[in-house]
Motif scaffolding. Structure first.
Motif, PDB file in Angstrom:
ATOM      1  N   ALA A  31       0.830  -1.205   0.000  1.00  0.00           N
ATOM      2  CA  ALA A  31       0.000   0.000   0.000  1.00  0.00           C
ATOM      3  C   ALA A  31       0.867   1.258   0.000  1.00  0.00           C
ATOM      4  N   ALA A  32       1.958   1.235   0.744  1.00  0.00           N
ATOM      5  CA  ALA A  32       2.846   2.405   0.787  1.00  0.00           C
ATOM      6  C   ALA A  32       3.443   2.662  -0.595  1.00  0.00           C
ATOM      7  N   ALA A  33       3.878   1.577  -1.247  1.00  0.00           N
ATOM      8  CA  ALA A  33       4.456   1.727  -2.587  1.00  0.00           C
ATOM      9  C   ALA A  33       3.399   2.256  -3.559  1.00  0.00           C
ATOM     10  N   LEU A  34       2.190   1.737  -3.445  1.00  0.00           N
ATOM     11  CA  LEU A  34       1.108   2.166  -4.326  1.00  0.00           C
ATOM     12  C   LEU A  34       0.820   3.655  -4.130  1.00  0.00           C
ATOM     13  N   GLN A  35       0.811   4.048  -2.864  1.00  0.00           N
ATOM     14  CA  GLN A  35       0.552   5.453  -2.554  1.00  0.00           C
ATOM     15  C   GLN A  35       1.572   6.369  -3.238  1.00  0.00           C
ATOM     16  N   VAL A  36       2.844   6.031  -3.097  1.00  0.00           N
ATOM     17  CA  VAL A  36       3.890   6.862  -3.696  1.00  0.00           C
ATOM     18  C   VAL A  36       3.801   6.836  -5.225  1.00  0.00           C
ATOM     19  N   ALA A  37       3.513   5.650  -5.781  1.00  0.00           N
ATOM     20  CA  ALA A  37       3.390   5.545  -7.239  1.00  0.00           C
ATOM     21  C   ALA A  37       2.244   6.423  -7.738  1.00  0.00           C
ATOM     22  N   LEU A  38       1.131   6.435  -6.999  1.00  0.00           N
ATOM     23  CA  LEU A  38      -0.020   7.248  -7.412  1.00  0.00           C
ATOM     24  C   LEU A  38       0.300   8.744  -7.327  1.00  0.00           C
ATOM     25  N   ILE A  39       1.025   9.134  -6.295  1.00  0.00           N
ATOM     26  CA  ILE A  39       1.371  10.558  -6.163  1.00  0.00           C
ATOM     27  C   ILE A  39       2.220  11.004  -7.347  1.00  0.00           C
ATOM     28  N   LEU A  40       3.275  10.205  -7.656  1.00  0.00           N
ATOM     29  CA  LEU A  40       4.154  10.603  -8.762  1.00  0.00           C
ATOM     30  C   LEU A  40       3.444  10.487 -10.107  1.00  0.00           C
ATOM     31  N   GLY A  41       2.612   9.430 -10.254  1.00  0.00           N
ATOM     32  CA  GLY A  41       1.864   9.272 -11.496  1.00  0.00           C
ATOM     33  C   GLY A  41       0.907  10.442 -11.695  1.00  0.00           C
ATOM     34  N   GLY A  42       0.244  10.858 -10.620  1.00  0.00           N
ATOM     35  CA  GLY A  42      -0.673  11.986 -10.696  1.00  0.00           C
ATOM     36  C   GLY A  42       0.060  13.264 -11.063  1.00  0.00           C
ATOM     37  N   TRP A  43       1.225  13.424 -10.460  1.00  0.00           N
ATOM     38  CA  TRP A  43       2.066  14.580 -10.782  1.00  0.00           C
ATOM     39  C   TRP A  43       2.382  14.602 -12.283  1.00  0.00           C
ATOM     40  N   ALA A  44       2.804  13.455 -12.800  1.00  0.00           N
ATOM     41  CA  ALA A  44       3.169  13.373 -14.215  1.00  0.00           C
ATOM     42  C   ALA A  44       1.967  13.706 -15.094  1.00  0.00           C
ATOM     43  N   LEU A  45       0.780  13.198 -14.715  1.00  0.00           N
ATOM     44  CA  LEU A  45      -0.433  13.489 -15.485  1.00  0.00           C
ATOM     45  C   LEU A  45      -0.728  14.990 -15.479  1.00  0.00           C
ATOM     46  N   ALA A  46      -0.580  15.600 -14.301  1.00  0.00           N
ATOM     47  CA  ALA A  46      -0.880  17.024 -14.181  1.00  0.00           C
ATOM     48  C   ALA A  46       0.099  17.844 -15.024  1.00  0.00           C
TER      49      ALA A  46
END
Lengths: 452, 334
Positions: free
Chosen positions: B269-284
């Motif tokens: 879950a921790a890894a997923l959380q960080v991946a989502l934050i960076l992925g969201g950043w990249a999308l933005a």
């Protein structure tokens, strides 16, 4: 000094530092895999101890090589953004391939260093072999990128714009083959002689030490096989440079006037204004013969090129002579060792030879550094030979003295620490305690007892 | 055109994935270095040793993801690479010094740990470098997103301090430190399964750093509104709330799993959380590499280079993925 010179100095210093670890990163894994292979075949625990000791050296040096290599990949852009903007799309591919080779090397080195008791002996040995192969390949790919800077191909310039980019043609440029061959062999030569020097010293101290005698044997094998090949590849390289970069070749030889039957000039002080070399030794006809296999061939001199396209002849010429001189001394040592071996069919351990080997330890690395000075300073004033000048590529950022001084101090401190550390780790005689650990029957999980 | 667009998108996606993997793997190694500095209590020495054991076999391979990011960037987007390295010369140089010091001090400590004084000396260098590097990495990314770096005709016009010195970028740096520390502590709970007291130490650290991420994220978000308006505007797109929900669910799941001692789950879950934050950043930030002037469209390399690069990536993946799988199978299997 201005910012441009500081940028060049920082790049030169970073490369000079990194190249030592890069070369050891190619040579040491091969030694360590050879030693472990010998252990698997003979079950002689001395070989196992040897591969572990070389692996420790590899671990320390590889880490420094990895981080200093990272610095270089960034410095390409930090210092030479104009170059990267121009060349990124053309020579990015060998860098990508190098990235994967380096990745493979890092992965299997991790497995090798920490996996002694976690995988089977064969899988462990194969990991070591993969480290040696991928280390060699990363060197090969990176050198093709440098070769492109010397012999740029794989693109056209139309109206000042780069078009028709062909990264494969760029990677397989005319300088790639000889540069790759010469550098790869150089890594084995330098590692072989440096490691041989360490163990020769201990054999002198204790001629009965099995550990150091076997270590010396393997290192000498690598050194004596690679140095004659290296001299041949050097001759080939010189001929190719004469053809591809005549200005560099002329600077290497401090050769000012175009002439037939040109002599080789050894040493001396090149005087660009008077276009002559003072206090030098001349060997008649030798340069024509070296470059074209014909003592009467015509060799182009620096005078044929505009003055602002001359490399610094004193630096390039002396670096070339130092490189060739070191190579010749190492060749003589290899022949001596080979002759002793051929006569006695045992490890050549004549005292004089051992002493000579001890003193020849740094020669391979001196030759590598000098050789890179020839290649890089000899390429000036171009960053892409004949296409882009180094001064056009430099970053506009001011105050470059700050990163230059910072990285110089950083690398200086690291070098001092490394020498200190390796002395302790690498030069230590195998203590009886170590050998006991190795010869004791394996306990617990794996076949390999852990020496740590 | 379509082929060029797809190849471009593939390469950009691989860069983002490599960056995420760098954060998940090497980021955690930096986080480990931070906990090394913060090691306290009766088991400080054991904490440090457990961290060193966890990092030892993998940190060099983990580090290579960054090199992959750089190499892909300069092959596929050379003008953007040149501009980034010019505008962000200073923080990137500091990151490099941190990388050199962290890596060398780590191996020096391992092979030079003859007495406690030397051991502590290398530990200090290792852990301080582990603190500084993520800070400046985060500031670099923040600088790229801030919109304060302007590029005209391939030349950076805003000098060498723009973007990365803003409060927003500094908040990004602090947030990166928090993320890496949280990841490291969460991973360490799995690594220390054999020693429950040590595991409890890292559990508390993970809970504490995980909770502190919420205000840090709010700070980044709030400052983005003022100092990175273009990025912030993207974060109000239709997909943004969904991503925010998913990230929050992962974050809460990680904390809950830590609380109820489901450490394997917490790690995921921790890894997923960080991946989502960076992925969201990249999308933005998409399609900008340097907001707002350089995008993956206007700085892309010619089609033939892209084609070869994608083939190289595919071939490289065939060698790389099984090797990586083998590495983690040997050292990280439960």
């Amino acid at each position: 000094m201005n910012d441009f010179l500081f940028a060049r100095s920082q790049m030169a210093m970073s490369l000079a530092f990194h190249i030592i670890f890069a070369a050891l990163g190619i040579g040491l894994p091969l030694l360590m895999a050879l030693a472990e292979g010998a252990y698997l075949r003979t079950k002689n625990p001395v070989y196992l101890d040897l591969s572990k000791r070389w692996a420790k050296g590899t671990a320390i040096l590889f880490a420094v090589g990895a981080v200093s290599g990272t610095v270089l990949s960034f410095e390409l852009g930090l210092l030479w953004p104009g170059f990267m903007e121009y060349a990124g799309a053309i020579i990015g591919m060998p860098f990508s391939l190098e990235g994967f080779a380096f990745f493979t090397e890092a992965i299997f080195l991790g497995i090798y260093l920490y996996g002694w008791d976690r995988i089977s002996p064969l899988a462990h040995w194969i990991s070591g072999v993969l480290v040696a192969i991928s280390g060699m390949l990363s060197g090969v790919f990176v050198v093709t990128a440098n070769a492109w800077m010397n012999a740029p191909t794989g693109f056209d310039i139309v109206d000042g714009k780069v078009v028709n980019i062909d990264p494969i043609a760029a990677m397989l440029n005319p300088a790639s083959f000889h540069e790759v061959l010469h550098m790869t062999l150089a890594a084995y030569v330098a590692t072989g002689f440096a490691v041989a020097a360490v163990h020769a010293w201990f054999v002198l101290k204790d001629p009965t030490s099995h550990f150091h005698r076997r270590a010396l044997g393997i290192a000498l094998l690598m050194a004596t096989i690679s140095i004659p090949l290296q001299i041949l590849s050097g001759d080939h390289s010189a001929k190719r440079v004469a053809e591809l970069q005549p200005a560099k070749f002329a600077a290497m030889e401090s050769h000012y006037q175009t002439e037939a039957g040109a002599p080789i000039i050894l040493g001396g002080i090149a005087n660009d204004d008077a276009m002559r070399v003072d206090y030098a030794i001349k060997i008649p006809y030798a340069l024509s013969f070296l470059a074209y296999n014909d003592p009467f061939a015509e060799v182009t001199g620096l005078a044929e090129f505009p003055r602002d396209e001359w490399p610094n002849s004193n630096i390039v010429h002396w670096a070339f002579d130092i490189m060739v001189g070191s190579g010749m001394v190492m060749l003589a040592l290899a022949l001596w060792a080979g002759w002793l071996w051929w006569r006695t069919r045992r490890l050549p351990d004549h005292q004089w030879l051992l002493w000579a080997l001890v003193f020849a330890g740094p020669l391979g690395f001196i030759a590598i550094e000098a050789g890179w000075v020839v290649t890089e300073v000899g390429r000036q004033p171009w960053i892409i030979y004949g296409v882009m000048r180094t001064a056009e590529a430099v970053t506009p950022i001011p105050g470059l003295v700050v990163p230059f001084v910072t990285f110089t101090l950083l690398y200086l401190v690291l070098s001092i620490v490394l020498v200190f550390l390796l002395r302790r780790q690498f030069l230590e005689t195998a203590t009886p305690a170590d050998l006991e650990t190795v010869t004791a029957p394996p306990s617990g999980k794996g076949v390999y007892p852990d020496a740590d | 055109m379509l082929i060029e667009f797809s190849l471009n998108l593939i390469i950009a996606t691989v860069i983002v994935i490599a960056l995420i993997l760098y954060a998940l793997l090497a980021g955690a190694d930096f986080g480990g270095g931070m906990w090394d500095l913060l090691a306290w209590g009766p088991r400080a020495r054991q904490q440090r040793e457990a961290i060193a054991d966890a990092i030892g076999p993998v940190w060099e391979a983990n580090h290579v993801w960054l090199i992959l990011v750089i190499v892909l960037l300069f092959t596929a987007y050379p003008p953007a690479f040149a501009a980034i390295m010019t505008a962000l010369h200073i923080p990137i140089t500091i990151v490099l010094i941190g990388i050199v010091l962290r890596g060398s001090a780590f191996v020096f400590r391992k092979y030079d740990a003859q007495d406690d004084a030397t051991h502590r000396r290398w530990s200090t260098v290792f852990s301080i470098a582990s603190f500084l590097t993520p800070l400046f990495l985060g500031m670099t990314l923040g600088g790229l997103a801030s919109g304060a770096i302007r590029v005209q005709d391939g030349l950076v016009t805003t000098g060498f301090l723009a973007g990365w010195t803003s409060a927003f970028a500094i908040a990004c740096g602090l947030f990166a430190q928090g993320l890496f520390a949280f990841l490291a502590a969460a991973y360490m709970t799995v690594e220390t399964a054999a020693d429950p007291t040590l595991q409890a130490d890292f559990r508390w650290r993970a809970l504490f750093s995980g909770l502190s991420l919420a205000p840090a994220a709010a700070l980044v978000f709030g400052l983005a509104w003022r100092e990175a308006p273009l990025l912030f505007a993207e974060l109000t797109d239709w997909w943004a709330p969904w991503l925010l929900v998913a990230t929050s669910v992962a974050a809460l799941a990680a904390l809950a799993a830590l609380w109820w001692r489901q450490f394997q789950l917490a790690r995921v879950a921790a890894a997923l959380q960080v991946a989502l934050i960076l992925g969201g950043w990249a999308l933005a930030q998409y399609p900008a590499l340097i907001v707002p002037d350089l995008t993956i469209e206007n700085s892309v390399a010619p089609l033939y280079t892209l084609r070869l690069l994608v083939i190289t990536l595919a071939a490289g993946a065939i060698v790389l993925l099984p090797s990586l799988g083998y590495l983690y199978y040997i050292f990280k299997r439960p």
